[in-house]
Design an enzyme around this catalytic site. Structure first.
Site, PDB file in Angstrom:
ATOM      1  N   HIS B  14       0.878  -1.194   0.000  1.00 39.24           N
ATOM      2  CA  HIS B  14       0.000   0.000   0.000  1.00 39.24           C
ATOM      3  C   HIS B  14       0.900   1.225   0.000  1.00 39.24           C
ATOM      4  O   HIS B  14       1.459   1.587   1.034  1.00 39.24           O
ATOM      5  CB  HIS B  14      -0.919   0.003   1.226  1.00 39.24           C
ATOM      6  N   HIS B  16       1.693   5.310  -1.628  1.00 37.37           N
ATOM      7  CA  HIS B  16       1.358   6.520  -2.396  1.00 37.37           C
ATOM      8  C   HIS B  16       2.650   7.090  -2.965  1.00 37.37           C
ATOM      9  O   HIS B  16       3.514   7.522  -2.213  1.00 37.37           O
ATOM     10  CB  HIS B  16       0.679   7.561  -1.497  1.00 37.37           C
ATOM     11  N   LYS B  96      -9.146  -0.203  -6.253  1.00 35.86           N
ATOM     12  CA  LYS B  96      -9.184   0.409  -4.921  1.00 35.86           C
ATOM     13  C   LYS B  96     -10.462   1.202  -4.737  1.00 35.86           C
ATOM     14  O   LYS B  96     -10.735   2.131  -5.492  1.00 35.86           O
ATOM     15  CB  LYS B  96      -7.979   1.347  -4.752  1.00 35.86           C
ATOM     16  N   HIS B 133     -10.553   1.168   1.287  1.00 29.79           N
ATOM     17  CA  HIS B 133     -10.345   2.097   2.405  1.00 29.79           C
ATOM     18  C   HIS B 133     -11.607   2.009   3.254  1.00 29.79           C
ATOM     19  O   HIS B 133     -12.612   2.633   2.928  1.00 29.79           O
ATOM     20  CB  HIS B 133     -10.118   3.522   1.895  1.00 29.79           C
ATOM     21  N   HIS B 167      -4.877  -0.797   5.394  1.00 29.17           N
ATOM     22  CA  HIS B 167      -4.380  -0.056   6.579  1.00 29.17           C
ATOM     23  C   HIS B 167      -5.319  -0.179   7.776  1.00 29.17           C
ATOM     24  O   HIS B 167      -5.836   0.821   8.255  1.00 29.17           O
ATOM     25  CB  HIS B 167      -4.084   1.409   6.256  1.00 29.17           C
ATOM     26  N   ASP B 239       1.489   2.539   3.488  1.00 28.39           N
ATOM     27  CA  ASP B 239       0.649   3.731   3.338  1.00 28.39           C
ATOM     28  C   ASP B 239       1.504   4.987   3.432  1.00 28.39           C
ATOM     29  O   ASP B 239       1.011   6.045   3.838  1.00 28.39           O
ATOM     30  CB  ASP B 239      -0.488   3.755   4.366  1.00 28.39           C
TER      31      ASP B 239
END
Lengths: 333, 333
Positions: B14, B16, B96, B133, B167, B239
């Protein structure tokens, strides 16, 4: 629908005025709208002697000289002699306890405080109120709740000592008001409005970060219900605590909400929106005057139903509620 | 006591990486220590077409060209046609879902998602994992827990759809792994270490502010126990979410912890301190490879027991764990 509201001698029963330049900046904001305020003694170093208290009072009076405003002084809790307590008694409104020794184990907290039995007994005899920052050193959301056992022990052990639970933030603390005759509380404006969601539910809002931290919606609702219902043991105390923007929007943001310039109109707006304007006088002055047995003061603050957009910045400080448009204004402000 | 540890093809499930200058800055930090990562599609605008995904993949590959690193691409959940899903299938690792329509009422959340039955059925048939999420729009501390009902409904309704709870931050979410065969989870490094106390218990720490927000000690402890125990359905997903300092130390601080440069040595240190070094390979790669049925990769990352003080800043970014001295270092780093 009332278009005017006259508050008689509104009081802020928990206020940080800081010192020096900050005092001169923020002092007038409180002094304009309030007849008096309970001044917190947590300067660096703390205000923990009669001499230091008198000097601080002089500086506050100088900074607020243009206003009809009475600073009700406190001393920082330490091991005072009976003579010191007797000498201070007529010049202070109470002694403020920050229980540095208190741990998550509230029993240990009680033991720590029980080391001050002589002093607490003396305060009871001299009728000096005990003001308490009631948090354990536990998990941030549990600190107030964990401290309630200490309040219970103190209230039972010193039944004639007036004990003020400062800036309560939980439904459980509010409920304690009805359990012990000698327990009182202050609550801030922001804890009547915000929850942890406002602090951290969207973007993180450093200017809403304070200690004790804002809690759950059901806590906020219980505090608001008690305030709107003019609970006779609950007093307004802004806990207005200015920090320059550089200390708030920082890696390691200082705790404190600055509400002094907007507190009175925001309270009028909040009580009005909830149909409880009639309770505001008790909450913002009468309850405190009764609990602390304060002399009458003849200052009045007149509010008018006139929309205003609240100032967002005051000196270098971000103001609670700043930028909001509300229905009430302080006349002449 | 082992003095060396070789990780085989560590994966960050995960991540970004942002885009443009930020991608070029942070991409190498992940690509150096990981063999691959699951790339989040929440750019502005979101990565929600095969063409956009391919172009983004190209930019990531360009930014990480100096490293043996595979970006496992995702698409942003929307109403894709069956043809789009079939065309994307071999080039993405999953889709996602950010459940924007989900409210505090988790039933409404389920209804909202049930509007996508055709697509979720197609994803199940095509064996495209659903990455979620999982937060409601409720009170910040309750959002994940409130969403668990949605996970339960999805897991039951699409029993062959692999669903990854991204997460996770609560003991309750971790417990759900054992309730449904087709539910998996990622957990971050920081949620294995910090609680809300670290974010807001002292001074407020914007660089530890993330969504979902860190929870209670008992939640952190349950997540850590699952990771240290090499729970086969739990995968490491950093994350890591870079925001420039100006967006963090601000009035309105963006959510995200940046851990890419320090994640691997910090994980080794954490697992070692807890006597669980033997579980790290499963947590940081093998579980994910098994769950996602990924091909073998031959990259290795060698850790040595050599104290280092972690870098505190990386470009304009404050790094998780920065300044701490830990016992493990990535060899050659």
């Amino acid at each position: 629908m009332a278009d005017f509201l006259t508050l008689f001698a509104p009081l802020d029963m928990h206020l940080h005025l800081r010192d020096d330049g900050m005092l001169r900046a923020v002092g007038p904001a409180s002094a304009a709208d309030f007849a008096g305020a309970v001044i917190m003694p947590n300067l660096v170093p703390p205000v923990d002697s009669l001499a230091a208290m008198r000097a601080y009072r002089d500086r506050i009076e100088a900074a607020t000289a243009d206003y009809d405003f009475t600073p009700f002084m406190t001393l920082f809790f330490r091991d005072y002699s009976d003579a010191e307590l007797a000498a201070a008694r007529d010049e202070i409104i109470g002694i403020k306890l920050y229980p540095a020794g208190v741990t998550t184990n509230s029993e240990a907290g009680v033991k720590e405080i029980s080391g001050y039995d002589r002093q607490l007994s003396a305060m009871q005899e001299l009728d000096i109120p005990l003001l308490v920052h009631g948090e354990s050193h536990g998990f941030v959301l549990d600190r107030e709740q964990e401290f309630l056992a200490v309040y219970r022990t103190l209230a039972k052990r010193y039944p004639r000592l007036r004990i003020v639970m400062e800036h309560i933030t939980t439904a459980a603390a509010a409920a304690l008001l009805d359990e012990f005759e000698n327990l009182y509380a202050t609550v801030t404006l922001h804890h009547l409005i915000i929850t942890l969601n406002d602090v951290a539910g969207g973007l993180l809002q450093p200017h809403l970060f304070c200690k004790p931290i804002a809690k759950r919606p059901e806590d906020r609702d219980a505090l608001l219900a008690a305030a709107l219902g003019a609970h006779p043991k609950l007093m307004f105390g802004s806990d207005s605590a200015p920090h320059p923007r550089s200390k708030k929007e920082a890696c390691g943001c200082a705790a404190g909400v600055f509400s002094a310039p907007t507190a009175v109109p925001l309270l009028a707006d909040l009580f009005d929106r909830n149909g409880a304007l009639a309770s505001l006088q008790a909450f913002i002055g009468d309850n405190a005057r009764h609990i602390y047995r304060l002399p009458e003061q003849d200052k009045t603050v007149r509010l008018v139903r006139k929309p205003q957009t609240l100032i967002a910045e005051f000196a270098d400080l971000v103001v609670f509620g700043g930028g909001e448009t509300i229905a009430w204004s302080v006349e002449g402000a």
